[in-house]
Motif scaffolding. Structure first.
Motif, PDB file in Angstrom:
ATOM      1  N   PRO A 162       0.824  -1.211   0.000  1.00 24.90           N
ATOM      2  CA  PRO A 162       0.000   0.000   0.000  1.00 24.90           C
ATOM      3  C   PRO A 162       0.859   1.262   0.000  1.00 24.90           C
ATOM      4  CG  PRO A 162      -0.017  -1.035   2.160  1.00 24.90           C
ATOM      5  CD  PRO A 162       0.698  -1.982   1.252  1.00 24.90           C
ATOM      6  N   LEU A 163       0.416   2.269  -0.766  1.00 23.84           N
ATOM      7  CA  LEU A 163       1.068   3.571  -0.815  1.00 23.84           C
ATOM      8  C   LEU A 163       0.048   4.644  -0.453  1.00 23.84           C
ATOM      9  CD1 LEU A 163       3.058   3.228  -4.174  1.00 23.84           C
ATOM     10  CD2 LEU A 163       3.853   2.714  -1.866  1.00 23.84           C
ATOM     11  N   SER A 164       0.508   5.764   0.061  1.00 22.01           N
ATOM     12  CA  SER A 164      -0.398   6.841   0.484  1.00 22.01           C
ATOM     13  C   SER A 164      -1.149   7.425  -0.701  1.00 22.01           C
ATOM     14  CB  SER A 164       0.400   7.957   1.180  1.00 22.01           C
ATOM     15  OG  SER A 164       1.055   7.480   2.308  1.00 22.01           O
ATOM     16  N   GLY A 165      -2.478   7.303  -0.687  1.00 23.42           N
ATOM     17  CA  GLY A 165      -3.309   7.932  -1.704  1.00 23.42           C
ATOM     18  C   GLY A 165      -3.051   7.467  -3.118  1.00 23.42           C
ATOM     19  N   GLU A 166      -2.414   6.317  -3.283  1.00 24.87           N
ATOM     20  CA  GLU A 166      -2.102   5.823  -4.609  1.00 24.87           C
ATOM     21  C   GLU A 166      -2.534   4.371  -4.727  1.00 24.87           C
ATOM     22  OE1 GLU A 166       1.972   6.436  -5.775  1.00 24.87           O
ATOM     23  OE2 GLU A 166       2.193   8.137  -4.415  1.00 24.87           O
ATOM     24  N   VAL A 167      -2.524   3.863  -5.968  1.00 22.05           N
ATOM     25  CA  VAL A 167      -2.759   2.436  -6.147  1.00 22.05           C
ATOM     26  C   VAL A 167      -1.583   1.683  -5.543  1.00 22.05           C
ATOM     27  CG1 VAL A 167      -4.142   2.770  -8.222  1.00 22.05           C
ATOM     28  CG2 VAL A 167      -1.666   2.482  -8.427  1.00 22.05           C
TER      29      VAL A 167
ATOM     30  N   THR B 154      -0.823  -6.257   8.296  1.00 22.45           N
ATOM     31  CA  THR B 154      -0.700  -7.185   9.418  1.00 22.45           C
ATOM     32  C   THR B 154      -1.853  -8.186   9.426  1.00 22.45           C
ATOM     33  OG1 THR B 154      -1.804  -5.526  10.811  1.00 22.45           O
ATOM     34  CG2 THR B 154       0.600  -5.633  10.906  1.00 22.45           C
ATOM     35  N   THR B 155      -3.031  -7.749   8.961  1.00 24.75           N
ATOM     36  CA  THR B 155      -4.175  -8.653   8.872  1.00 24.75           C
ATOM     37  C   THR B 155      -3.882  -9.792   7.917  1.00 24.75           C
ATOM     38  OG1 THR B 155      -5.727  -6.861   9.348  1.00 24.75           O
ATOM     39  CG2 THR B 155      -6.623  -8.833   8.305  1.00 24.75           C
TER      40      THR B 155
ATOM     41  N   VAL C  88       7.326 -16.048   8.446  1.00 25.82           N
ATOM     42  CA  VAL C  88       7.476 -15.659   7.041  1.00 25.82           C
ATOM     43  C   VAL C  88       8.429 -14.472   6.955  1.00 25.82           C
ATOM     44  CG1 VAL C  88       6.304 -14.703   5.006  1.00 25.82           C
ATOM     45  CG2 VAL C  88       5.196 -16.477   6.360  1.00 25.82           C
ATOM     46  N   ASN C  89       9.411 -14.556   6.064  1.00 26.65           N
ATOM     47  CA  ASN C  89      10.323 -13.444   5.780  1.00 26.65           C
ATOM     48  C   ASN C  89      10.081 -12.965   4.354  1.00 26.65           C
ATOM     49  OD1 ASN C  89      11.574 -13.874   8.274  1.00 26.65           O
ATOM     50  ND2 ASN C  89      13.113 -15.236   7.384  1.00 26.65           N
ATOM     51  N   LEU C  90       9.950 -11.647   4.187  1.00 26.34           N
ATOM     52  CA  LEU C  90       9.793 -11.038   2.868  1.00 26.34           C
ATOM     53  C   LEU C  90      10.959 -10.100   2.614  1.00 26.34           C
ATOM     54  CD1 LEU C  90       6.030  -9.959   3.079  1.00 26.34           C
ATOM     55  CD2 LEU C  90       6.925 -12.048   2.055  1.00 26.34           C
ATOM     56  N   ASP C  91      11.552 -10.195   1.438  1.00 27.80           N
ATOM     57  CA  ASP C  91      12.590  -9.253   1.017  1.00 27.80           C
ATOM     58  C   ASP C  91      12.230  -8.735  -0.362  1.00 27.80           C
ATOM     59  OD1 ASP C  91      14.824  -9.133   3.046  1.00 27.80           O
ATOM     60  OD2 ASP C  91      14.660 -11.310   2.783  1.00 27.80           O
ATOM     61  N   PHE C  92      12.118  -7.400  -0.475  1.00 26.98           N
ATOM     62  CA  PHE C  92      11.745  -6.812  -1.756  1.00 26.98           C
ATOM     63  C   PHE C  92      12.301  -5.402  -1.846  1.00 26.98           C
ATOM     64  CE2 PHE C  92       8.385  -6.082   1.319  1.00 26.98           C
ATOM     65  CZ  PHE C  92       8.058  -4.743   1.170  1.00 26.98           C
ATOM     66  N   ALA C  93      12.241  -4.835  -3.012  1.00 32.35           N
ATOM     67  CA  ALA C  93      12.672  -3.451  -3.228  1.00 32.35           C
ATOM     68  C   ALA C  93      11.449  -2.606  -3.556  1.00 32.35           C
ATOM     69  CB  ALA C  93      13.687  -3.378  -4.367  1.00 32.35           C
ATOM     70  N   LEU C  94      11.290  -1.505  -2.829  1.00 27.83           N
ATOM     71  CA  LEU C  94      10.190  -0.575  -3.072  1.00 27.83           C
ATOM     72  C   LEU C  94      10.734   0.627  -3.830  1.00 27.83           C
ATOM     73  CD1 LEU C  94       7.209   0.080  -2.564  1.00 27.83           C
ATOM     74  CD2 LEU C  94       7.907   1.215  -0.442  1.00 27.83           C
TER      75      LEU C  94
ATOM     76  N   LEU D 298       1.071  -2.193   9.843  1.00 25.47           N
ATOM     77  CA  LEU D 298       2.397  -1.881   9.331  1.00 25.47           C
ATOM     78  C   LEU D 298       2.480  -0.378   9.105  1.00 25.47           C
ATOM     79  CD1 LEU D 298       2.884  -4.667   6.623  1.00 25.47           C
ATOM     80  CD2 LEU D 298       4.079  -4.498   8.814  1.00 25.47           C
ATOM     81  N   PRO D 299       3.632   0.242   9.315  1.00 26.09           N
ATOM     82  CA  PRO D 299       3.746   1.671   9.009  1.00 26.09           C
ATOM     83  C   PRO D 299       3.654   1.900   7.518  1.00 26.09           C
ATOM     84  CG  PRO D 299       5.895   0.750   9.529  1.00 26.09           C
ATOM     85  CD  PRO D 299       4.897  -0.320   9.825  1.00 26.09           C
ATOM     86  N   ASN D 300       3.205   3.089   7.148  1.00 26.47           N
ATOM     87  CA  ASN D 300       3.215   3.450   5.735  1.00 26.47           C
ATOM     88  C   ASN D 300       4.665   3.578   5.290  1.00 26.47           C
ATOM     89  OD1 ASN D 300       3.353   5.646   3.514  1.00 26.47           O
ATOM     90  ND2 ASN D 300       1.231   4.941   3.481  1.00 26.47           N
ATOM     91  N   LEU D 301       5.096   2.718   4.399  1.00 28.46           N
ATOM     92  CA  LEU D 301       6.522   2.636   4.067  1.00 28.46           C
ATOM     93  C   LEU D 301       7.059   3.904   3.409  1.00 28.46           C
ATOM     94  CD1 LEU D 301       6.771  -1.095   2.926  1.00 28.46           C
ATOM     95  CD2 LEU D 301       7.496  -0.081   5.086  1.00 28.46           C
TER      96      LEU D 301
END
Length: 306
Positions: free
Chosen positions: A35-40, A82-83, A105-111, A216-219
């Motif tokens: 999720p991104l702030s105010g965006e798709v 988190t849900t 579960v571990n996630l690794d990605f690039a934003l 989760l915090p807004n990344l």
């Protein structure tokens, strides 16, 4: 013709009985929606590790393929939250039919985020490495968020030495007590006026946060906040006015690795939803062939952070 295939995981017991902390798979590629702030949402590919505990000590092994299928069904289709992660962990445990009481579960990605230039109307894109590790053991959940922030650091000592060299050069070049404004500015902007420059380098803050709360915090917002805390985030597209503004920004934020670490520490201490943290700042020096680093963490920081 129907045929019953053997399942030795269910039908055979192990010769040497013992429980195991984590059993699973690593490096699975799963598309996730961030999720991104105010965006798709941003659609990114994550390298994923998935585990469950093997608590039934006489069981031959876990049902490995069920982990893979649950990962695709839930994480591959739902918005990252988190849900979603809690639902996935519960489904992973349930899929083992009594073999497991915990899942991880571990996630690794690039934003990749769009970044505007400092002054001009230009913009570019910057990629931020993100890691999310979440686990549920006997009903207790914990989530650790990892991220890397790149920034520029200019050495205060080097800056002071460069200023002293410039002062000495002015004294040698101009013998009169009174120097005209035009004369001094003309000399400073000439090739001979470039007496010394302080050294600066690309630097990194590696941050791990144990999260509290239900979200989760807004990344993008978190990344922007941490960049503003340090003060000199690296840039993408730049015109000349942007590069000059960046040079000024570095001059306003001279810092040793200790300075950057203290800025970061103050910001993390103020975050109510951060239960624990660990971080390292790393200045990849241009003066030396080695790096200058500073590390800090809360008193109750988990050992696996170090």
């Amino acid at each position: 013709m129907s045929m019953t295939l053997p399942d030795i995981t269910s039908s055979e017991n192990v010769a040497s009985a013992a429980p195991l902390k984590w059993v699973g798979m690593e490096g699975i590629t799963v598309p996730i929606q961030v999720p991104l702030s105010g965006e798709v949402p941003a659609y990114v590919n994550a390298k994923t590790d998935v585990y469950v505990s093997l608590d039934k000590q006489d069981a031959k092994g876990i049902h490995m393929s069920r982990l893979f299928l649950k990962l695709n069904d839930i994480l591959g289709t739902e918005l990252l939250s988190t849900t979603t992660l809690t639902a996935l962990l519960n489904e992973l445990i349930s899929s083992q039919q009594g073999l497991s009481q915990g899942a991880k579960v571990n996630l690794d990605f690039a934003l990749t985020l769009r970044k505007k230039a400092l002054l001009s109307n230009e913009f570019g894109y910057q990629s931020y490495p993100i890691g999310i590790s979440t686990q549920l053991v006997k009903g207790v959940a914990r989530t650790v968020l990892s991220l890397t922030i790149a920034y520029s650091s200019t050495c205060p000592c080097s800056s002071a030495l460069a200023q002293q060299a410039l002062s000495d050069a002015i004294s040698q070049r101009f013998s009169d007590e009174m120097i005209s404004k035009s004369e001094i500015t003309q000399w400073i902007t000439s090739e001979s006026g470039a007496v010394a420059t302080p050294h600066s380098q690309r630097s990194y803050a590696y941050v791990k946060l144990t999260l509290g709360g239900d979200a989760l915090p807004n990344l993008p917002e978190l990344i922007t906040q941490l960049e503003a805390t340090i003060g000199t985030p690296v840039q993408t597209a730049v015109k000349r006015q942007d590069e000059q503004a960046f040079a000024k920004l570095n001059a306003e934020n001279l810092m040793f690795c200790e300075d950057a670490a203290r800025r970061l520490k103050r910001a993390l201490e103020r975050k109510e939803n951060v239960l624990d943290y660990w971080f390292k700042v790393e200045h990849q020096e241009s003066l030396h062939a080695h790096n200058a680093v500073a590390i800090d963490f809360k008193d109750n920081a988990d050992e696996h952070f170090i």
